[in-house]
Design a protein around this motif. Sequence first.
Motif, PDB file in Angstrom:
ATOM      1  N   GLY A   1       4.191  -4.077   6.722  1.00 37.96           N
ATOM      2  CA  GLY A   1       2.689  -4.388   6.949  1.00 37.96           C
ATOM      3  C   GLY A   1       2.371  -5.534   6.013  1.00 37.96           C
ATOM      4  N   ASP A   2       2.117  -5.534   4.661  1.00 38.64           N
ATOM      5  CA  ASP A   2       1.574  -6.341   3.576  1.00 38.64           C
ATOM      6  C   ASP A   2       2.846  -7.460   3.307  1.00 38.64           C
ATOM      7  OD1 ASP A   2      -0.745  -4.915   3.435  1.00 38.64           O
ATOM      8  OD2 ASP A   2      -0.046  -4.505   1.801  1.00 38.64           O
ATOM      9  N   ALA A   3       3.942  -6.943   3.379  1.00 42.01           N
ATOM     10  CA  ALA A   3       4.854  -8.167   3.285  1.00 42.01           C
ATOM     11  C   ALA A   3       5.345  -9.260   4.553  1.00 42.01           C
ATOM     12  CB  ALA A   3       6.992  -7.230   3.176  1.00 42.01           C
ATOM     13  N   ALA A   4       4.694  -8.407   5.665  1.00 43.79           N
ATOM     14  CA  ALA A   4       4.714  -9.721   6.359  1.00 43.79           C
ATOM     15  C   ALA A   4       3.518 -10.418   6.865  1.00 43.79           C
ATOM     16  CB  ALA A   4       5.079  -8.719   7.890  1.00 43.79           C
ATOM     17  N   ALA A   5       2.788 -10.233   5.904  1.00 49.31           N
ATOM     18  CA  ALA A   5       1.025 -10.817   6.846  1.00 49.31           C
ATOM     19  C   ALA A   5       0.749 -12.004   5.130  1.00 49.31           C
ATOM     20  CB  ALA A   5       0.461  -9.779   6.615  1.00 49.31           C
ATOM     21  N   TRP A   6       1.743 -11.816   4.372  1.00 47.40           N
ATOM     22  CA  TRP A   6       1.733 -12.309   2.967  1.00 47.40           C
ATOM     23  C   TRP A   6       1.921 -13.414   3.238  1.00 47.40           C
ATOM     24  CZ3 TRP A   6       2.419  -8.518  -1.961  1.00 47.40           C
ATOM     25  CH2 TRP A   6       1.269  -7.982  -1.860  1.00 47.40           C
ATOM     26  N   PRO A   7       3.166 -14.236   3.589  1.00 43.85           N
ATOM     27  CA  PRO A   7       4.288 -15.051   3.877  1.00 43.85           C
ATOM     28  C   PRO A   7       3.256 -15.310   4.814  1.00 43.85           C
ATOM     29  CG  PRO A   7       5.931 -13.437   4.104  1.00 43.85           C
ATOM     30  CD  PRO A   7       4.208 -12.661   4.021  1.00 43.85           C
TER      31      PRO A   7
END
Length: 441
Positions: free
Chosen positions: A391-397
């Motif tokens: 989830g974070d990996a998708a949100a950060w970019p």
Amino acid sequence: MEKILLLDIPNYHRIDVYKEHGGYETVKKAYSMTPDEVIDEVKKSGLRGRGGASFLTGLKWSFMPKTTDKPKYLCINGDESEPGSFKDRQIFERNPHALIEGALIACYAIQAKAAYIYIRGEYHNWIQMVQKALDDAYEMGLVGEKMKETFSTPYECNIYIHKGAGAYICGEESSLMNSIEGKRPYPRVKPPFPAQNGLWGCPTTINNVETISNIPSIIKNGWEWFSKIGEARHPGTLLFGVSGHVNKPGVYELPTGVLLTDLIYNYAGGVPGGKKIKCVIPGGSSMPPLRGEQLEGIKMDAESLKAAGSAIGTGGVIVMDEDTDLVRVLARITKFYYHESCGQCTPCREGTGWMLKTLNRIARGQGTASDLDLLVDVAKNIEGNTVCALGDAAAWPVKFMITRFRDEFEKAVKREIVIPAANKVHSMRNTALPLADRSKS
Ligand SMILES: Cc1cc2nc3c(=O)[nH]c(=O)nc-3n(C[C@H](O)[C@H](O)[C@H](O)COP(=O)(O)O)c2cc1C
Ligand code: SF4
């Protein structure tokens, strides 16, 4: 600087050559120490995990319970599916015996009787290469029941290769364990953590391939030697995978703390056509991107990149030149995370889809100014609210690309930039191939 993992020794992947250079001698040294002494050596070396979060390896090993009736396991994570990350396969190809020797030492330290090397199922060649190395090690009595005799030790350990299910989520440690157990690779809710409740409910340690491959050198040369390489707070060398708009994409083993600009211009040959850099993602596609004009002086280690507002991740450096259309780049990255979401939790399952639709709309020239704030808002609602870090990996970019390159995105919603027909992100296919095959592509 001497290399630790990708040595310039012809045929080092072969067991005879590895042994000629002292291979499998360090495991004997480890067996002359107590398991706690081995853990202590790794702790003092300051080795941090190379799988993305840079967690201290010795500390992680010390979480394994000392008194338990249950079997203990080591899982070695070689799923390597994040865009921009392609370094572990260099170890499979060029130094598989350091991985096997490292696994033997790590298993002894945590008193595990079995290690699983998890490799993504599509990586047929690399699976074969590691399997060959493992077969040779078994044949020579270095692994399995014969090792008791070989090393004159009561300790014995088996190593298995597990072919992954071909999904990015399988690299997440708890999905990886579910996958090994033959279950659907849904990430597990934590706590409990793997050291308490891992494979088949037993204590388990999960480490990255590069992390484990560093272990023989640390035990052989001692913690002080390792701790003096590179940056004190994140010592050792890293395998930096450089891709995108550079003349010489590839994997470079360098001490931590190397300047990002050195890596790009001196090692990776600079930007084709001498163009300026617009954006660099320093650690694999999920890490916060940096603006081209802020790269000067940035060192490549966990602490320095944190201070610069990003993260070292897996050391996968993605370079984008001044002509790159970041709206399309972000849409493409988001498409990956949308596709790879396991769908278990709502913010990730629905949020990645919302972000992708909105980004595609902006890329088609149909975005509005409010879309930008909406995107950042959706990203913030995914971040920290999901079962696993995908989830974070998708949100950060999304969050960081829009906030750091707001000017680019505003131009797109005001229709001030002409959206080119083709995505200008340089193909990463070339750098993902084994070195030997690159010339053929
Ligand atoms: C979606 C997702 C994918 C991941 N993929 C990998 C991977 O391919 N390889 C890896 O070592 N770690 C991966 N990780 C991190 C692992 O969960 C774990 O932290 C790591 O293997 C621990 O090893 P280390 O302590 O040696 O870094 C991934 C994490 C997430 C959330
Ligand atoms: S964050 Fe995404 S990938 Fe991770 S468990 Fe939730 S839905 Fe699955």
